[in-house]
Design a protein around this motif. Structure first.
Motif, PDB file in Angstrom:
ATOM      1  N   GLN A  40      60.939  34.625  50.088  1.00  0.00           N
ATOM      2  CA  GLN A  40      60.446  33.655  49.798  1.00  0.00           C
ATOM      3  C   GLN A  40      59.065  33.502  49.201  1.00  0.00           C
ATOM      4  N   ALA A  41      58.786  33.107  47.825  1.00  0.00           N
ATOM      5  CA  ALA A  41      57.789  32.857  47.148  1.00  0.00           C
ATOM      6  C   ALA A  41      57.196  31.467  47.396  1.00  0.00           C
ATOM      7  N   PRO A  42      55.722  31.492  47.293  1.00  0.00           N
ATOM      8  CA  PRO A  42      55.110  30.316  47.427  1.00  0.00           C
ATOM      9  C   PRO A  42      55.749  28.996  46.630  1.00  0.00           C
ATOM     10  N   GLY A  43      56.292  27.739  47.316  1.00  0.00           N
ATOM     11  CA  GLY A  43      56.998  26.693  46.762  1.00  0.00           C
ATOM     12  C   GLY A  43      58.257  26.730  46.170  1.00  0.00           C
ATOM     13  N   LYS A  44      59.086  27.994  46.567  1.00  0.00           N
ATOM     14  CA  LYS A  44      60.150  28.280  46.212  1.00  0.00           C
ATOM     15  C   LYS A  44      61.113  28.490  47.493  1.00  0.00           C
ATOM     16  N   GLN A  45      62.460  28.511  47.174  1.00  0.00           N
ATOM     17  CA  GLN A  45      63.174  28.727  48.234  1.00  0.00           C
ATOM     18  C   GLN A  45      63.522  30.181  48.632  1.00  0.00           C
ATOM     19  N   ARG A  46      63.907  30.292  49.738  1.00  0.00           N
ATOM     20  CA  ARG A  46      64.163  31.675  50.147  1.00  0.00           C
ATOM     21  C   ARG A  46      65.355  32.009  49.162  1.00  0.00           C
ATOM     22  N   GLU A  47      65.453  33.416  48.692  1.00  0.00           N
ATOM     23  CA  GLU A  47      66.651  33.592  47.940  1.00  0.00           C
ATOM     24  C   GLU A  47      66.870  35.242  48.702  1.00  0.00           C
ATOM     25  N   PHE A  48      68.121  35.458  48.184  1.00  0.00           N
ATOM     26  CA  PHE A  48      68.724  36.739  48.695  1.00  0.00           C
ATOM     27  C   PHE A  48      68.184  37.905  47.598  1.00  0.00           C
ATOM     28  N   VAL A  49      67.922  39.252  48.382  1.00  0.00           N
ATOM     29  CA  VAL A  49      67.345  39.944  47.492  1.00  0.00           C
ATOM     30  C   VAL A  49      68.390  41.248  47.584  1.00  0.00           C
ATOM     31  N   ALA A  50      68.961  41.643  48.975  1.00  0.00           N
ATOM     32  CA  ALA A  50      69.832  42.910  49.071  1.00  0.00           C
ATOM     33  C   ALA A  50      70.520  42.686  50.204  1.00  0.00           C
ATOM     34  N   ARG A  51      71.625  43.532  50.372  1.00  0.00           N
ATOM     35  CA  ARG A  51      72.369  43.378  51.573  1.00  0.00           C
ATOM     36  C   ARG A  51      73.152  44.866  51.872  1.00  0.00           C
ATOM     37  N   ILE A  52      73.213  45.301  53.108  1.00  0.00           N
ATOM     38  CA  ILE A  52      73.860  46.637  53.316  1.00  0.00           C
ATOM     39  C   ILE A  52      74.791  46.423  54.510  1.00  0.00           C
ATOM     40  N   THR A  53      76.024  46.691  54.265  1.00  0.00           N
ATOM     41  CA  THR A  53      77.085  46.303  55.443  1.00  0.00           C
ATOM     42  C   THR A  53      77.221  47.496  56.508  1.00  0.00           C
ATOM     43  N   SER A  54      77.867  47.266  57.369  1.00  0.00           N
ATOM     44  CA  SER A  54      78.036  48.355  58.485  1.00  0.00           C
ATOM     45  C   SER A  54      78.557  49.555  57.875  1.00  0.00           C
ATOM     46  N   SER A  55      79.539  49.462  56.931  1.00  0.00           N
ATOM     47  CA  SER A  55      79.697  50.843  56.159  1.00  0.00           C
ATOM     48  C   SER A  55      78.979  51.432  55.120  1.00  0.00           C
ATOM     49  N   SER A  56      77.724  50.822  55.121  1.00  0.00           N
ATOM     50  CA  SER A  56      76.615  51.081  53.992  1.00  0.00           C
ATOM     51  C   SER A  56      76.862  50.731  52.543  1.00  0.00           C
ATOM     52  N   SER A  57      77.783  50.057  52.201  1.00  0.00           N
ATOM     53  CA  SER A  57      78.286  49.266  51.181  1.00  0.00           C
ATOM     54  C   SER A  57      76.945  48.257  50.825  1.00  0.00           C
ATOM     55  N   THR A  58      76.570  48.275  49.410  1.00  0.00           N
ATOM     56  CA  THR A  58      75.337  47.608  49.235  1.00  0.00           C
ATOM     57  C   THR A  58      75.549  46.598  48.009  1.00  0.00           C
ATOM     58  N   ASN A  59      74.732  45.696  48.063  1.00  0.00           N
ATOM     59  CA  ASN A  59      74.663  44.725  46.828  1.00  0.00           C
ATOM     60  C   ASN A  59      73.398  44.309  46.866  1.00  0.00           C
ATOM     61  N   TYR A  60      73.080  43.939  45.428  1.00  0.00           N
ATOM     62  CA  TYR A  60      71.766  43.356  44.787  1.00  0.00           C
ATOM     63  C   TYR A  60      71.551  42.189  44.304  1.00  0.00           C
ATOM     64  N   ALA A  61      70.480  41.377  44.361  1.00  0.00           N
ATOM     65  CA  ALA A  61      70.218  40.416  43.324  1.00  0.00           C
ATOM     66  C   ALA A  61      70.001  40.949  42.049  1.00  0.00           C
TER      67      ALA A  61
END
Length: 112
Positions: A40-61
């Motif tokens: 979350q940057a100043p004055g902006k909404q919180r945004e997704f950056v990255a995620r890792i699943t329990s099986s270590s699959s990943t996805n990114y903004a």
């Protein structure tokens, strides 16, 4: 109750790198859960950056793809976010998220 503690933020010049950590503790099976990083940057909404699943699959903004890498160490109940080629627009408070739980955030500031 679950606690998430982020660390590793700081001030870095554009083009530099930082590695954030998110350590989990409490009544949860860490290895069985996905973990995400948001910012979350100043004055902006919180945004997704990255995620890792329990099986270590990943996805990114799209904005961080190719520059950031998320990983996990289940033995340490910790998720990492390696951030390379940082840009001033990456400046934000970075939070980790596991299920309904959020950490307190860690500040990342990238100077131009």
């Amino acid at each position: 109750q679950v606690q998430l503690v982020e660390s590793g933020g700081g001030l870095v010049q554009a083009g530099g790198s930082l590695r954030l950590s998110c350590a989990a503790s409490g009544r949860i099976i860490f290895s069985g859960n996905g973990v995400g990083w948001y910012r979350q940057a100043p004055g902006k909404q919180r945004e997704f950056v990255a995620r890792i699943t329990s099986s270590s699959s990943t996805n990114y903004a799209d904005s961080v793809k190719g520059r950031f890498t998320i990983s996990r160490d289940n033995a340490k109940n910790t998720v990492y976010l390696q951030m390379n080629s940082l840009k001033p627009e990456d400046t934000a408070v970075y939070y980790c998220n596991l299920y309904v739980y959020w950490g307190q955030g860690t500040q990342v500031t990238v100077s131009s």
